[in-house]
Design a protein around this motif. Structure first.
Motif, mmCIF file in Angstrom:
data_model
loop_
_atom_site.group_PDB
_atom_site.id
_atom_site.type_symbol
_atom_site.label_atom_id
_atom_site.label_comp_id
_atom_site.label_asym_id
_atom_site.label_seq_id
_atom_site.Cartn_x
_atom_site.Cartn_y
_atom_site.Cartn_z
ATOM 1 N N VAL A 170 17.498 3.130 90.647
ATOM 2 C CA VAL A 170 17.166 2.071 91.595
ATOM 3 C C VAL A 170 15.806 2.323 92.246
ATOM 4 O O VAL A 170 15.022 1.388 92.466
ATOM 5 C CB VAL A 170 18.279 1.945 92.663
ATOM 6 C CG1 VAL A 170 17.837 1.029 93.800
ATOM 7 C CG2 VAL A 170 19.556 1.407 92.025
ATOM 8 N N ILE A 171 15.497 3.581 92.539
ATOM 9 C CA ILE A 171 14.192 3.904 93.128
ATOM 10 C C ILE A 171 13.065 3.566 92.143
ATOM 11 O O ILE A 171 12.032 2.998 92.522
ATOM 12 C CB ILE A 171 14.148 5.385 93.537
ATOM 13 C CG1 ILE A 171 15.020 5.592 94.774
ATOM 14 C CG2 ILE A 171 12.709 5.821 93.837
ATOM 15 C CD1 ILE A 171 15.184 7.036 95.173
ATOM 16 N N VAL A 172 13.269 3.892 90.868
ATOM 17 C CA VAL A 172 12.269 3.542 89.849
ATOM 18 C C VAL A 172 12.088 2.024 89.787
ATOM 19 O O VAL A 172 10.954 1.518 89.761
ATOM 20 C CB VAL A 172 12.698 4.095 88.468
ATOM 21 C CG1 VAL A 172 11.806 3.517 87.363
ATOM 22 C CG2 VAL A 172 12.627 5.613 88.461
ATOM 23 N N ILE A 173 13.194 1.298 89.788
ATOM 24 C CA ILE A 173 13.120 -0.164 89.742
ATOM 25 C C ILE A 173 12.396 -0.702 90.971
ATOM 26 O O ILE A 173 11.572 -1.625 90.878
ATOM 27 C CB ILE A 173 14.540 -0.767 89.643
ATOM 28 C CG1 ILE A 173 15.133 -0.466 88.262
ATOM 29 C CG2 ILE A 173 14.521 -2.270 89.909
ATOM 30 C CD1 ILE A 173 16.598 -0.813 88.135
ATOM 31 N N GLY A 174 12.670 -0.120 92.140
ATOM 32 C CA GLY A 174 12.013 -0.566 93.359
ATOM 33 C C GLY A 174 10.510 -0.365 93.336
ATOM 34 O O GLY A 174 9.763 -1.134 93.956
ATOM 35 N N ARG A 175 10.064 0.640 92.598
ATOM 36 C CA ARG A 175 8.630 0.947 92.578
ATOM 37 C C ARG A 175 7.866 0.188 91.503
ATOM 38 O O ARG A 175 6.718 -0.190 91.717
ATOM 39 C CB ARG A 175 8.439 2.453 92.401
ATOM 40 C CG ARG A 175 8.876 3.241 93.627
ATOM 41 C CD ARG A 175 8.624 4.724 93.464
ATOM 42 N NE ARG A 175 9.007 5.458 94.680
ATOM 43 C CZ ARG A 175 8.940 6.775 94.803
ATOM 44 N NH1 ARG A 175 8.513 7.515 93.784
ATOM 45 N NH2 ARG A 175 9.304 7.354 95.933
ATOM 46 N N PHE A 223 26.598 7.843 85.193
ATOM 47 C CA PHE A 223 25.862 6.657 85.639
ATOM 48 C C PHE A 223 25.746 6.635 87.157
ATOM 49 O O PHE A 223 24.673 6.364 87.714
ATOM 50 C CB PHE A 223 26.555 5.400 85.134
ATOM 51 C CG PHE A 223 25.953 4.112 85.637
ATOM 52 C CD1 PHE A 223 24.648 3.771 85.321
ATOM 53 C CD2 PHE A 223 26.703 3.243 86.421
ATOM 54 C CE1 PHE A 223 24.084 2.581 85.784
ATOM 55 C CE2 PHE A 223 26.153 2.059 86.880
ATOM 56 C CZ PHE A 223 24.839 1.724 86.564
ATOM 57 N N TYR A 224 26.842 6.948 87.848
ATOM 58 C CA TYR A 224 26.802 6.985 89.306
ATOM 59 C C TYR A 224 25.814 8.047 89.798
ATOM 60 O O TYR A 224 25.078 7.827 90.763
ATOM 61 C CB TYR A 224 28.189 7.289 89.880
ATOM 62 C CG TYR A 224 29.254 6.277 89.554
ATOM 63 C CD1 TYR A 224 28.937 4.941 89.308
ATOM 64 C CD2 TYR A 224 30.594 6.651 89.479
ATOM 65 C CE1 TYR A 224 29.927 4.024 89.004
ATOM 66 C CE2 TYR A 224 31.588 5.738 89.176
ATOM 67 C CZ TYR A 224 31.254 4.428 88.934
ATOM 68 O OH TYR A 224 32.231 3.512 88.635
ATOM 69 N N ALA A 225 25.809 9.204 89.132
ATOM 70 C CA ALA A 225 24.897 10.275 89.540
ATOM 71 C C ALA A 225 23.444 9.848 89.373
ATOM 72 O O ALA A 225 22.578 10.187 90.191
ATOM 73 C CB ALA A 225 25.172 11.537 88.727
ATOM 74 N N ALA A 226 23.157 9.099 88.316
ATOM 75 C CA ALA A 226 21.774 8.700 88.024
ATOM 76 C C ALA A 226 21.331 7.453 88.771
ATOM 77 O O ALA A 226 20.124 7.220 88.930
ATOM 78 C CB ALA A 226 21.628 8.464 86.520
#
Length: 376
Positions: A173-178, A165-168
């Motif tokens: 978060v980048i996907v969520i931001g976009r 989970f930490y690795a992903a």
């Protein structure tokens, strides 16, 4: 926002501590043949841990994103280094202990399984001290492999899951931001469910849900509850409703009515404590003192010791139960009570030693390695 103060969530320490205690008590139920619903199921305590982890990672991301933007790869490195040194030092020590003490622990488990009349644990789980098994666990890659996923005396299947989970997380978060919170979380969870379904169809089955797609929906539920802190009231309730639907996804655990009801209840309780300020005032007024109580000094310490207690407890509990089976003739409830009376003090004493001598120095190393350098 009265339930959240600065970088602290009042109830979080208590919930972490209670989750670890739930796992410990649940294993005592399973191993002593004394069965009680809900509290006798350690997997539900692990689900609470996972939800808390999803929440906590997003909560800290939101708090730091102005000075540590996740669009920058340097932030990813900082995050990964901190999390590695939060988890790895004590885990590595316990891993060596578990594999070294494997024959003794296996002997204890055989006595327990024989007494309880259940299928014996595979010897490889306790006795595989091969280089391959060490490497799989030292690199945290064991969660990707059904062969190595459940191959130590530790309950470390969830540790590998956490590290995945930490690795992903930066990419999530980048996907969520976009594309936004709801679309992002639903998309990530859907991808996990498709992968999990595909593995099942081709006959790849994990002895425990050690592979991230099998539990991504539970992490995602916690992430949504954290994301809801930055929304208005109506949207926060919408996030909570979707979090409930996520934990009902048909993968990664028992799916009977009791388990599903408890998972939904955990989301509702967590939401109520985190978003107390958004509840009707008569309810909020009653919850605030409970949330504050879960953040007091005792529960703070219980939460700080939760990781150590989680890692250590089976290595203490199994020899204790085997000893009680061999030397006493008591009822199942009495054996369960004696197990907890002996195990709990030893486990938390060892967790305290591990916290002060291993965990805290490890965390300090991680902070030191990621501390911003002063410009010349």
């Amino acid at each position: 926002m009265k339930s959240v103060v600065g970088d602290r969530v009042d109830c979080l320490d208590g919930l972490r501590g209670l989750a670890a205690l739930w796992v410990l008590v649940g294993h005592a139920h399973l191993l002593t043949r004394f069965s009680v619903p809900v509290i006798g199921d350690p997997d539900l305590g692990v689900d609470l841990f996972i939800m808390l982890s999803g929440f906590l990672m997003v909560f800290h991301y939101q708090r730091r994103r102005d000075r540590e933007p996740w669009e920058a790869s340097s932030t990813w490195i900082t995050f990964w280094v901190r999390r590695f040194f939060r988890i790895a030092p004590l885990y590595y020590v316990m891993l060596v202990a578990a594999l070294t003490l494997g024959p003794m622990l296996y002997d204890a488990r055989m006595a327990i399984d024989g007494f309880n009349g259940v299928r014996p644990q595979l010897a490889e789980r306790y006795l595989d001290s091969s280089l391959a098994n060490y490497l799989a666990h030292l690199t945290f890659l064991f969660g990707f492999s059904p062969h190595f996923a459940y191959r130590t005396a530790l309950p470390d299947w969830s540790i590998g899951l956490e590290m995945q989970f930490y690795a992903a997380l930066p990419f999530i978060v980048i996907v969520i931001g976009r594309i936004g919170w709801l679309k992002g979380i639903v998309a990530v969870t859907a991808i996990g469910l498709v992968i999990a379904s595909g593995l099942n169809r081709i006959g790849i089955n994990f002895p425990m849900p050690t592979f991230l797609p099998l539990k991504m929906h539970v992490f995602a539920a916690g992430m949504l509850l954290a994301g809801a802190l930055r929304t208005d009231r109506a949207r926060a309730y919408q996030f909570a409703a979707i979090a409930i639907m996520l934990v009902l996804a048909p993968v990664g655990g028992e799916r009977d009515l009791m388990h599903e009801t408890v998972r939904v209840t955990l989301v509702l309780i967590f939401f109520a404590f985190i978003h107390t300020h958004r509840l009707p005032e008569p309810i909020a007024r009653r919850l605030r003192p409970i949330g504050a109580f879960l953040g007091n000094g005792f529960f703070h310490n219980l939460g700080e010791l939760s990781f150590g207690a989680y890692l250590i407890h089976l290595m203490v509990m199994q020899p204790v139960i085997a000893y009680l089976i061999r030397t006493t003739n008591v009822s199942d409830p009495v054996r369960w009570a004696l197990t907890l009376a002996i195990t709990v003090p030893i486990v938390y004493a060892l967790a305290w030693v591990g916290y002060n001598l291993i965990e805290m120095p490890g965390q300090n190393i991680g902070k030191g390695l990621t501390k911003p350098r002063a410009s010349a």
